[in-house]
Scaffold this active site. Sequence first.
Site, PDB file in Angstrom:
ATOM      1  N   CYS A   1       0.841  -1.193   0.000  1.00 32.74           N
ATOM      2  CA  CYS A   1       0.000   0.000   0.000  1.00 32.74           C
ATOM      3  C   CYS A   1       0.883   1.252   0.000  1.00 32.74           C
ATOM      4  O   CYS A   1       2.001   1.239   0.516  1.00 32.74           O
ATOM      5  CB  CYS A   1      -0.902  -0.003   1.235  1.00 32.74           C
ATOM      6  SG  CYS A   1      -2.064   1.397   1.256  1.00 32.74           S
TER       7      CYS A   1
ATOM      8  N   ASP B   1       0.431   3.746   1.751  1.00 35.01           N
ATOM      9  CA  ASP B   1       0.387   4.314   3.101  1.00 35.01           C
ATOM     10  C   ASP B   1       1.792   4.669   3.604  1.00 35.01           C
ATOM     11  O   ASP B   1       2.705   3.847   3.548  1.00 35.01           O
ATOM     12  CB  ASP B   1      -0.264   3.283   4.041  1.00 35.01           C
ATOM     13  CG  ASP B   1      -0.651   3.892   5.372  1.00 35.01           C
ATOM     14  OD1 ASP B   1       0.246   4.408   6.071  1.00 35.01           O
ATOM     15  OD2 ASP B   1      -1.840   3.847   5.730  1.00 35.01           O
TER      16      ASP B   1
ATOM     17  N   ARG C   1       2.997   4.862   6.387  1.00 35.70           N
ATOM     18  CA  ARG C   1       3.478   4.190   7.601  1.00 35.70           C
ATOM     19  C   ARG C   1       4.137   2.848   7.344  1.00 35.70           C
ATOM     20  O   ARG C   1       4.544   2.163   8.274  1.00 35.70           O
ATOM     21  CB  ARG C   1       2.300   4.005   8.577  1.00 35.70           C
ATOM     22  CG  ARG C   1       1.728   5.326   9.059  1.00 35.70           C
ATOM     23  CD  ARG C   1       0.389   5.166   9.726  1.00 35.70           C
ATOM     24  NE  ARG C   1      -0.658   4.768   8.786  1.00 35.70           N
ATOM     25  CZ  ARG C   1      -1.925   4.597   9.106  1.00 35.70           C
ATOM     26  NH1 ARG C   1      -2.309   4.761  10.357  1.00 35.70           N
ATOM     27  NH2 ARG C   1      -2.811   4.262   8.187  1.00 35.70           N
TER      28      ARG C   1
ATOM     29  N   HIS D   1      -2.256  -4.186   4.900  1.00 33.19           N
ATOM     30  CA  HIS D   1      -2.080  -3.787   6.304  1.00 33.19           C
ATOM     31  C   HIS D   1      -3.433  -3.508   6.950  1.00 33.19           C
ATOM     32  O   HIS D   1      -4.377  -3.087   6.277  1.00 33.19           O
ATOM     33  CB  HIS D   1      -1.169  -2.560   6.412  1.00 33.19           C
ATOM     34  CG  HIS D   1      -1.734  -1.308   5.836  1.00 33.19           C
ATOM     35  ND1 HIS D   1      -2.250  -0.299   6.613  1.00 33.19           N
ATOM     36  CD2 HIS D   1      -1.903  -0.890   4.555  1.00 33.19           C
ATOM     37  CE1 HIS D   1      -2.673   0.678   5.842  1.00 33.19           C
ATOM     38  NE2 HIS D   1      -2.490   0.353   4.579  1.00 33.19           N
TER      39      HIS D   1
ATOM     40  N   CYS E   1      -6.116  -0.046   6.853  1.00 32.91           N
ATOM     41  CA  CYS E   1      -5.874   0.535   5.531  1.00 32.91           C
ATOM     42  C   CYS E   1      -6.980   1.539   5.176  1.00 32.91           C
ATOM     43  O   CYS E   1      -8.162   1.179   5.131  1.00 32.91           O
ATOM     44  CB  CYS E   1      -5.808  -0.577   4.479  1.00 32.91           C
ATOM     45  SG  CYS E   1      -5.440   0.055   2.821  1.00 32.91           S
TER      46      CYS E   1
HETATM   47 CO    CO Z   1      -3.457   1.141   2.997  1.00 35.31          CO
END
Ligand code: CO
Length: 212
Positions: free
Chosen positions: A42, A44, A46, A98, A101
Amino acid sequence: MKLLKHLFENNRRWVESVERDNPGFFERLSRGQSPEYLWIGCSDSRIPANEVVGLLPGELFVHRNVANLVIHTDMSLLSVVQYAVEVLKVKHIIVCGHYGCGGVIGAMKGDSLGLIDNWLRFIKDIYHRNGALLDELPEDKRADRLCELNVIQQVANLAHTTIVQDAWQRGQRLAVHGWIYDIKDGLLRDMDVCISAPDQLNEIYRMEVVID
Ligand code: CO
């Protein structure tokens, strides 16, 4: 004056620290790459792919998009997979989703977020196909399970691509893995849906997800 000056300063410090620990690192990397792994994760912020699995530059080929989707018409993803499998000859492809998400949660909520709604539609389809299973779960577990089902679906999608199928046909060693990362503790969990041959594709059905 240079914009985002602090990032350039960070970059210099990073180069110095890498070279201090590993003299000649960048010169060696400039000669080429031969990563064993392709990471599909992803976008993302993080989940920094290399750091999560402790790999250095040069060791992990990476493709990231919102909610780590493997869509058969996505030329960007397909080009990455084709290059990784046929040219770099990676041995493992890791689809890593994850918990928490934003893409998966957004798809569940049905709020309109703009253009991205079209992309998240693929996750809505997974929800739709597994609605009975998901609706039984308490609300706080529902999003987590959909994140897991999404990983399983993307592993199956990947295994169905002509790129992966052709690699297996040629006898090339290639395994597709499905993992999930927990933002709350930084740990990876193996979804145990590894596929390394076409006949194993059926086993994924045991994960209670309806595959196309
Ligand atoms: Co995500």
